[in-house]
Design a protein around this motif. Structure first.
Motif, PDB file in Angstrom:
ATOM      1  N   GLU A  80      36.506  53.058  42.635  1.00  0.00           N
ATOM      2  CA  GLU A  80      35.439  52.659  41.707  1.00  0.00           C
ATOM      3  C   GLU A  80      35.284  53.696  40.600  1.00  0.00           C
ATOM      4  N   LEU A  81      35.330  54.963  40.988  1.00  0.00           N
ATOM      5  CA  LEU A  81      35.187  56.048  40.018  1.00  0.00           C
ATOM      6  C   LEU A  81      36.340  56.028  39.015  1.00  0.00           C
ATOM      7  N   ALA A  82      37.554  55.787  39.507  1.00  0.00           N
ATOM      8  CA  ALA A  82      38.719  55.745  38.621  1.00  0.00           C
ATOM      9  C   ALA A  82      38.606  54.605  37.616  1.00  0.00           C
ATOM     10  N   ALA A  83      38.221  53.433  38.099  1.00  0.00           N
ATOM     11  CA  ALA A  83      38.068  52.282  37.204  1.00  0.00           C
ATOM     12  C   ALA A  83      36.981  52.550  36.170  1.00  0.00           C
ATOM     13  N   TRP A  84      35.893  53.169  36.623  1.00  0.00           N
ATOM     14  CA  TRP A  84      34.792  53.493  35.711  1.00  0.00           C
ATOM     15  C   TRP A  84      35.231  54.512  34.664  1.00  0.00           C
ATOM     16  N   TYR A  85      35.918  55.566  35.104  1.00  0.00           N
ATOM     17  CA  TYR A  85      36.310  56.638  34.187  1.00  0.00           C
ATOM     18  C   TYR A  85      37.209  56.110  33.073  1.00  0.00           C
ATOM     19  N   GLU A  86      38.096  55.202  33.425  1.00  0.00           N
ATOM     20  CA  GLU A  86      39.039  54.679  32.430  1.00  0.00           C
ATOM     21  C   GLU A  86      38.362  53.813  31.373  1.00  0.00           C
ATOM     22  N   GLN A 120      32.702  61.041  25.319  1.00  0.00           N
ATOM     23  CA  GLN A 120      33.132  62.253  26.000  1.00  0.00           C
ATOM     24  C   GLN A 120      32.158  62.539  27.139  1.00  0.00           C
ATOM     25  N   LEU A 121      32.685  63.093  28.227  1.00  0.00           N
ATOM     26  CA  LEU A 121      31.867  63.306  29.417  1.00  0.00           C
ATOM     27  C   LEU A 121      31.745  64.785  29.753  1.00  0.00           C
ATOM     28  N   ALA A 122      30.505  65.221  29.911  1.00  0.00           N
ATOM     29  CA  ALA A 122      30.214  66.571  30.388  1.00  0.00           C
ATOM     30  C   ALA A 122      30.069  66.525  31.897  1.00  0.00           C
ATOM     31  N   PHE A 123      30.687  67.464  32.580  1.00  0.00           N
ATOM     32  CA  PHE A 123      30.596  67.547  34.040  1.00  0.00           C
ATOM     33  C   PHE A 123      29.589  68.638  34.373  1.00  0.00           C
ATOM     34  N   PHE A 124      28.415  68.227  34.851  1.00  0.00           N
ATOM     35  CA  PHE A 124      27.334  69.165  35.160  1.00  0.00           C
ATOM     36  C   PHE A 124      27.172  69.220  36.673  1.00  0.00           C
ATOM     37  N   PRO A 167      34.299  63.974  42.649  1.00  0.00           N
ATOM     38  CA  PRO A 167      34.464  63.257  41.386  1.00  0.00           C
ATOM     39  C   PRO A 167      35.312  63.978  40.348  1.00  0.00           C
ATOM     40  N   ILE A 168      35.308  65.312  40.354  1.00  0.00           N
ATOM     41  CA  ILE A 168      36.069  66.008  39.315  1.00  0.00           C
ATOM     42  C   ILE A 168      37.569  65.758  39.469  1.00  0.00           C
ATOM     43  N   CYS A 169      37.984  65.384  40.694  1.00  0.00           N
ATOM     44  CA  CYS A 169      39.406  65.153  40.972  1.00  0.00           C
ATOM     45  C   CYS A 169      39.917  63.815  40.447  1.00  0.00           C
ATOM     46  N   VAL A 170      39.026  62.963  39.950  1.00  0.00           N
ATOM     47  CA  VAL A 170      39.492  61.658  39.474  1.00  0.00           C
ATOM     48  C   VAL A 170      40.446  61.811  38.293  1.00  0.00           C
ATOM     49  N   VAL A 171      40.247  62.858  37.494  1.00  0.00           N
ATOM     50  CA  VAL A 171      41.090  63.046  36.307  1.00  0.00           C
ATOM     51  C   VAL A 171      42.530  63.397  36.681  1.00  0.00           C
ATOM     52  N   PRO A 172      42.777  64.438  37.492  1.00  0.00           N
ATOM     53  CA  PRO A 172      44.172  64.687  37.879  1.00  0.00           C
ATOM     54  C   PRO A 172      44.771  63.556  38.705  1.00  0.00           C
ATOM     55  N   MET A 173      43.951  62.838  39.467  1.00  0.00           N
ATOM     56  CA  MET A 173      44.480  61.699  40.214  1.00  0.00           C
ATOM     57  C   MET A 173      45.025  60.639  39.258  1.00  0.00           C
TER      58      MET A 173
END
Length: 321
Positions: free
Chosen positions: A220-226, A231-235, A246-252
Motif C-alpha cells: 500500500e505504501l509503495a502504491a501510495w508513494y508512486e 516533495q515529501l519530508a520524512f519527519f 516506511p523509509i525503506c519504500v524508496v530503495p525497495m
C-alpha cells in the motif's frame, strides 16, 4: 512587571540558538520553508507520543493539509483513541519515580495501566474499544473480508453514535480518519488491541485472516508513494519500526523493482539514541545515503532531545502559534 507576548515561533527564533535548541530551530525554519514551497510531511510516531498528548498539535497540523501520511506503532494508534474515549478517567502520578513495586501492584488491582506518569484505565478505555471493534471484526470474519488494522479504528471513530470523553480536536487519529489520511501501522500486532485480537482468534471468535499485515502495508505504501506529486519530508519521531519501515519504500522501489522514484526530499529525526552504542534503530542521516533513502543534497537534521518536548514545539512552530 510587564512581560511581552511572543508566539512560539518568535520565541524559538529568538532563544533557540545553539546545540540541540539551535538544531530544532534550523529544522523548524527549514521545514516551514519546505511546506511553503509546496512540500508535504510524512510523519512517523514511535514511543508513547499519543499518551504524551502530541495530538494537541498534530491534529491541527493534519487539518491544515500539510501532512501527507503517517506511520505509527499500534500503541500510538490505539492510545490516541483511549484518550478520546476516557480522558477524564486517566490518573496522573505526580511522584512516579518514588513508586514501589507494591504501589504499581495496587495500580494493577485498580485496573490502571501505567505509562510513566499517567495511568490508562482498563475498562473505560481499553475494554470500551474492544466492545466497539469486536463486532466489526466478527462481521468481517463472517463476510470473509480483510482490511488493514487501522481501517477498523477509522470505522469506529467515524461512527456518529460514538461518545467522546476527551476533546475531539486533540485527537490526531480522528483528524486522520476525517481526512482519510493514509496511515501505515507496521507491527500492529505488537499492541494492546493486537493482543486482544489474538485472544479472540484463540477463542475462535474471529478469523485471523481478516487483518492484513506488514507486507500489505508495504505494498500500500509503495502504491501510495508512486502517486505523490509533492516533495515529501520524512519527519521521524523516535526510532523503531514506525520510522524504519516506511523509509525503506524508496530503495525497495528503486533497487528491488528497478523503478525510478524520487528519494525522500527532507529528513529530520528526534532521538536520544547514539549510533555507536549498537542500540540505535535505523541509521543516522548520512548512513541512509548508502541505503538509497536520502541524497547527498537532502536537508538533514537530528535533534538529540526528548521528543515529547521537541515535537510539539516544531508542530506549534509550523502552525505559527
Amino acid at each position: 512587571m510587564g512581560v511581552s507576548s511572543l508566539s512560539i515561533r518568535n520565541f524559538v527564533d529568538s532563544n533557540f540558538l545553539h546545540f540541540n535548541a539551535g538544531e530544532l530551530k534550523k529544522a523548524a525554519e527549514s521545514l516551514t520553508q519546505f511546506i511553503d514551497q509546496g512540500g508535504k510531511i510524512f510523519i512517523t510516531l514511535a514511543g508513547a507520543m499519543s499518551t504524551a498528548r502530541l495530538g494537541k498539535t498534530l491534529a491541527p497540523l493534519i487539518r491544515t493539509g500539510a501532512v501527507a501520511g503517517i506511520s505509527c506503532t499500534g500503541a500510538n494508534l490505539e492510545e490516541d483513541i483511549f484518550l478520546l474515549l476516557a480522558e477524564s478517567k486517566y490518573e496522573s502520578i505526580n511522584d512516579w519515580r518514588s513508586l514501589s513495586g507494591q504501589d504499581d501492584f495496587e495500580l494493577l488491582s485498580r485496573q490502571l495501566n501505567r505509562v510513566t506518569d499517567v495511568c490508562i484505565p482498563e475498562n473505560e478505555a481499553i475494554r470500551e474499544i474492544e466492545n466497539l471493534i469486536l463486532p466489526l471484526w466478527k462481521s468481517s470474519s463472517k463476510n470473509k473480508k480483510s482490511y488493514l488494522p487501522h481501517v477498523f479504528f477509522y470505522q469506529i471513530l467515524l461512527d456518529s453514535q460514538l461518545n467522546f470523553d476527551g476533546n475531539k480536536n486533540d485527537s490526531w487519529v480522528l483528524a486522520a480518519a476525517e481526512n482519510n489520511l493514509p496511515l501505515f501501522v507496521p507491527g500492529w500486532e505488537d499492541s494492546t488491541m493486537g493482543n486482544i485480537f489474538a485472544s479472540h482468534v484463540i477463542d475462535s471468535n474471529v478469523n485471523p485472516d481478516i487483518i492484513l499485515g506488514g507486507i500489505h502495508y508495504m505494498t500500500e505504501l509503495a502504491a501510495w508513494y508512486e502517486t505523490q506529486n509533492s516533495q515529501l519530508a520524512f519527519f521521524q519521531i523516535g526510532g523503531g519500526i514506525a520510522g524504519d519501515f516506511p523509509i525503506c519504500v524508496v530503495p525497495m522501489l528503486n533497487q528491488d523493482l528497478q523503478r525510478e522514484v524520487p528519494l525522500w526530499s527532507w529528513f529530520c529525526q528526534i532521538s536520544e539514541s547514539t549510533a555507536s552504542y549498537g542500540g540505535y534503530s535505523g541509521a543516522p542521516p548520512n548512513e541512509k545515503i548508502t541505503w538509497g533513502k536520502l541524497s547527498v543534497e537532502t536537508p538533514k537534521f537530528v535533534i538529540e532531545s526528548d521528543a515529547t518536548i521537541a515535537a510539539p514545539l516544531i508542530f506549534a512552530y509550523l502552525l505559527d502559534y
